[in-house]
Design a protein around this motif. Sequence first.
Motif, PDB file in Angstrom:
ATOM      1  N   PHE A 181      11.005   5.827   3.172  1.00  0.00           N
ATOM      2  CA  PHE A 181      12.077   6.367   2.779  1.00  0.00           C
ATOM      3  C   PHE A 181      11.788   7.894   3.359  1.00  0.00           C
ATOM      4  N   SER A 182      12.801   8.577   3.243  1.00  0.00           N
ATOM      5  CA  SER A 182      13.028  10.013   3.985  1.00  0.00           C
ATOM      6  C   SER A 182      13.054  11.146   3.063  1.00  0.00           C
ATOM      7  N   GLU A 183      13.690  11.265   2.008  1.00  0.00           N
ATOM      8  CA  GLU A 183      13.895  12.356   1.109  1.00  0.00           C
ATOM      9  C   GLU A 183      12.564  12.533   0.389  1.00  0.00           C
ATOM     10  N   PRO A 184      12.222  13.807   0.334  1.00  0.00           N
ATOM     11  CA  PRO A 184      11.041  14.334  -0.475  1.00  0.00           C
ATOM     12  C   PRO A 184      11.336  14.487  -1.925  1.00  0.00           C
ATOM     13  N   THR A 185      11.752  13.312  -2.464  1.00  0.00           N
ATOM     14  CA  THR A 185      12.008  13.310  -3.941  1.00  0.00           C
ATOM     15  C   THR A 185      11.552  12.015  -4.378  1.00  0.00           C
ATOM     16  N   SER A 186      11.489  12.240  -5.949  1.00  0.00           N
ATOM     17  CA  SER A 186      10.694  11.020  -6.732  1.00  0.00           C
ATOM     18  C   SER A 186      11.875   9.983  -6.823  1.00  0.00           C
ATOM     19  N   GLU A 187      13.350  10.361  -6.713  1.00  0.00           N
ATOM     20  CA  GLU A 187      14.184   9.113  -6.752  1.00  0.00           C
ATOM     21  C   GLU A 187      14.079   8.533  -5.559  1.00  0.00           C
ATOM     22  N   ALA A 188      13.881   9.039  -4.381  1.00  0.00           N
ATOM     23  CA  ALA A 188      13.964   8.206  -3.082  1.00  0.00           C
ATOM     24  C   ALA A 188      12.755   7.402  -2.925  1.00  0.00           C
ATOM     25  N   ASP A 248      10.878  -0.214   9.074  1.00  0.00           N
ATOM     26  CA  ASP A 248      11.713  -0.693   8.005  1.00  0.00           C
ATOM     27  C   ASP A 248      12.506  -1.762   8.208  1.00  0.00           C
ATOM     28  N   PRO A 249      12.686  -2.688   7.379  1.00  0.00           N
ATOM     29  CA  PRO A 249      13.957  -3.874   7.704  1.00  0.00           C
ATOM     30  C   PRO A 249      15.158  -3.287   7.909  1.00  0.00           C
ATOM     31  N   GLY A 250      15.578  -1.911   7.290  1.00  0.00           N
ATOM     32  CA  GLY A 250      16.822  -1.605   7.425  1.00  0.00           C
ATOM     33  C   GLY A 250      17.035  -1.004   8.899  1.00  0.00           C
ATOM     34  N   ALA A 251      15.965  -0.782   9.466  1.00  0.00           N
ATOM     35  CA  ALA A 251      16.054  -0.134  10.869  1.00  0.00           C
ATOM     36  C   ALA A 251      16.279  -1.277  11.800  1.00  0.00           C
ATOM     37  N   PHE A 268       1.122  -1.175   0.036  1.00  0.00           N
ATOM     38  CA  PHE A 268      -0.077  -0.008  -0.173  1.00  0.00           C
ATOM     39  C   PHE A 268       1.028   1.420  -0.001  1.00  0.00           C
ATOM     40  N   LEU A 269       0.760   2.187  -0.969  1.00  0.00           N
ATOM     41  CA  LEU A 269       1.728   3.305  -0.964  1.00  0.00           C
ATOM     42  C   LEU A 269       1.149   4.710  -0.664  1.00  0.00           C
ATOM     43  N   MET A 270       1.837   5.081   0.224  1.00  0.00           N
ATOM     44  CA  MET A 270       1.675   6.512   1.110  1.00  0.00           C
ATOM     45  C   MET A 270       2.911   7.412   1.237  1.00  0.00           C
ATOM     46  N   PRO A 271       3.293   8.067  -0.071  1.00  0.00           N
ATOM     47  CA  PRO A 271       4.434   8.749  -0.224  1.00  0.00           C
ATOM     48  C   PRO A 271       4.397  10.382   0.353  1.00  0.00           C
ATOM     49  N   SER A 272       3.689  10.635   1.337  1.00  0.00           N
ATOM     50  CA  SER A 272       2.950  11.739   1.510  1.00  0.00           C
ATOM     51  C   SER A 272       4.013  12.944   1.906  1.00  0.00           C
ATOM     52  N   GLN A 273       3.553  14.183   1.176  1.00  0.00           N
ATOM     53  CA  GLN A 273       4.432  15.203   1.764  1.00  0.00           C
ATOM     54  C   GLN A 273       4.397  15.411   3.217  1.00  0.00           C
ATOM     55  N   PHE A 274       3.310  15.290   3.900  1.00  0.00           N
ATOM     56  CA  PHE A 274       2.901  15.307   5.360  1.00  0.00           C
ATOM     57  C   PHE A 274       1.841  14.504   5.500  1.00  0.00           C
ATOM     58  N   GLU A 275       2.026  13.945   6.844  1.00  0.00           N
ATOM     59  CA  GLU A 275       0.802  12.993   7.374  1.00  0.00           C
ATOM     60  C   GLU A 275       0.615  13.151   8.939  1.00  0.00           C
ATOM     61  N   PRO A 276      -0.225  13.956   8.959  1.00  0.00           N
ATOM     62  CA  PRO A 276      -0.201  14.135  10.682  1.00  0.00           C
ATOM     63  C   PRO A 276      -0.271  12.920  11.376  1.00  0.00           C
ATOM     64  N   ILE A 301       4.324   1.200   1.876  1.00  0.00           N
ATOM     65  CA  ILE A 301       5.406   1.803   1.591  1.00  0.00           C
ATOM     66  C   ILE A 301       5.161   3.245   1.691  1.00  0.00           C
ATOM     67  N   VAL A 302       5.987   3.871   2.750  1.00  0.00           N
ATOM     68  CA  VAL A 302       5.479   5.181   3.199  1.00  0.00           C
ATOM     69  C   VAL A 302       6.717   6.220   3.355  1.00  0.00           C
ATOM     70  N   ARG A 303       6.458   7.259   3.226  1.00  0.00           N
ATOM     71  CA  ARG A 303       7.418   8.469   3.672  1.00  0.00           C
ATOM     72  C   ARG A 303       7.564   8.580   5.213  1.00  0.00           C
ATOM     73  N   SER A 304       8.771   8.942   5.679  1.00  0.00           N
ATOM     74  CA  SER A 304       9.079   9.028   7.237  1.00  0.00           C
ATOM     75  C   SER A 304       8.689  10.259   7.656  1.00  0.00           C
ATOM     76  N   VAL A 305       7.295  10.548   7.603  1.00  0.00           N
ATOM     77  CA  VAL A 305       6.787  11.729   8.168  1.00  0.00           C
ATOM     78  C   VAL A 305       5.635  11.525   9.095  1.00  0.00           C
TER      79      VAL A 305
END
Length: 476
Positions: free
Chosen positions: A419-426, A406-409, A369-377, A393-397
Amino acid sequence: MNIVFAISEVEDLVKTGGLADVGKALPLALKEAGHNVAIIMPYYQAIRVQYDLAEACPPQTLFTAGQVYHFAVRQLSWNDIPVYFVDYPDYFDRDGLYSSAYDAFNDNGERFSFFSGACLTTLQALSLQPDVIHCHDWHTAMLPFLLRNDHTGFFAGTNSVFTIHNAAFQGVHPLQEIPFLRHHPAILPLVHGGYINMLQTGIEFADKITTVSPNYAQELLTNLGSHGLHDRLVTRQRDLVGILNGCDYTQWNPATDSFLPENFDSKNLFAKKRCKQVLQQQSRLPEKEGVPLIGMVCRLTEQKGFGYLLPILDELMDHNIQLVIVGTGDPSVCMDLGEYAHNHPDQFAFINGFSSEYAHLVEAGADFFLMPSQFEPCGLNQMYSLAYGTLPIVRSVGGLKDTVKDPGADADKATGFVFSEPTSEALLSCIRRALLFYYEHPARFRDMQIRGMDTRFTWQDAASRYETLYKTMLKN
């Protein structure tokens, strides 16, 4: 404790978004914990057509220097909680709950300032003296100001809590358009350039300030995260608390969900394959069990991360995946998604609309489930996804950071991909990492699914934290 919720919407009664979920679940959890809870909200047209309610007390009159308001107070017993409705037809007997920014005349400032004042008049008329008035978002942000400036003595033992659900919506209005406040003797210091910021006023005058996740509380102390109000929040930092919203598992439980073609739980995920098959059928995608399916259900707005997603759709379509996006919103986003779906009919389905049945089916049938939010209270869909064994799959906000690991943590506690960076590449890199995990580590993928399904974010936990906060405010 005697707790009153002043709020603009409550699920089951009227709803436009996640605020209503809190308006339902938190009062119920606090009542379950043994407290006396009441709710005050406007008597909207949508409620009026459902219920013909008796008046709870004689008609009330609210005087200001600029205007006199005559209103009624109506009452409903809802899940054994008294709900009091402020009945002022000029403001609330109309289509919809709020005026839109696109409307020729936006009178939200006047309507909800009046509602805040009417809440206090209603409590006095009912002889209901709360220990705490819990206010929510800009709609009731003027109430702490009016409470602080009340000189009747009735509220001498009452404190206010103000919850920020989304700092992007602040209720900024010209004071001249708010007759209810225009002549208030204490209003001028709050006016800047002729405008009043209601959210800012709630921050300044509430006894305690809360928001809907611990991480979002930290983001509110930054200029970007607070949408410009960080200076005010930094000065109130000691009174700011982040309390994670809960999830209603009576509605979001794959073992009992009536929207699903077959039910399943963490001990038997086999029926999830059937849900995926039906989702593919209804989305007119090829029925391919071994192809990872990514789902997304949300408002189609910049906040939800489409600025990151749209630029990488071509590259995503190069992978052996399927993508289903459901939602309504920005016409330009809808047009772009519709074009991609037309050009990639075997991989990408876009459903321009919303239904609860489809939302539940996506949660159950997707693999991710995709949630690449700019911000998400806070976010709720990532909680639903975890409950349904669908890895977020979420942005760290905001609350996404608080709820998805995340398994990396920590591989032993992992429940999704972050993912953290606010970019398409991230975002693209994170999706590729999730796809690689799906293909190369099926056993670990299943372990993550089960771990997510066994994770719980309950309203009982949230209510316990609010209860602790309320108790610190009690006046002898």
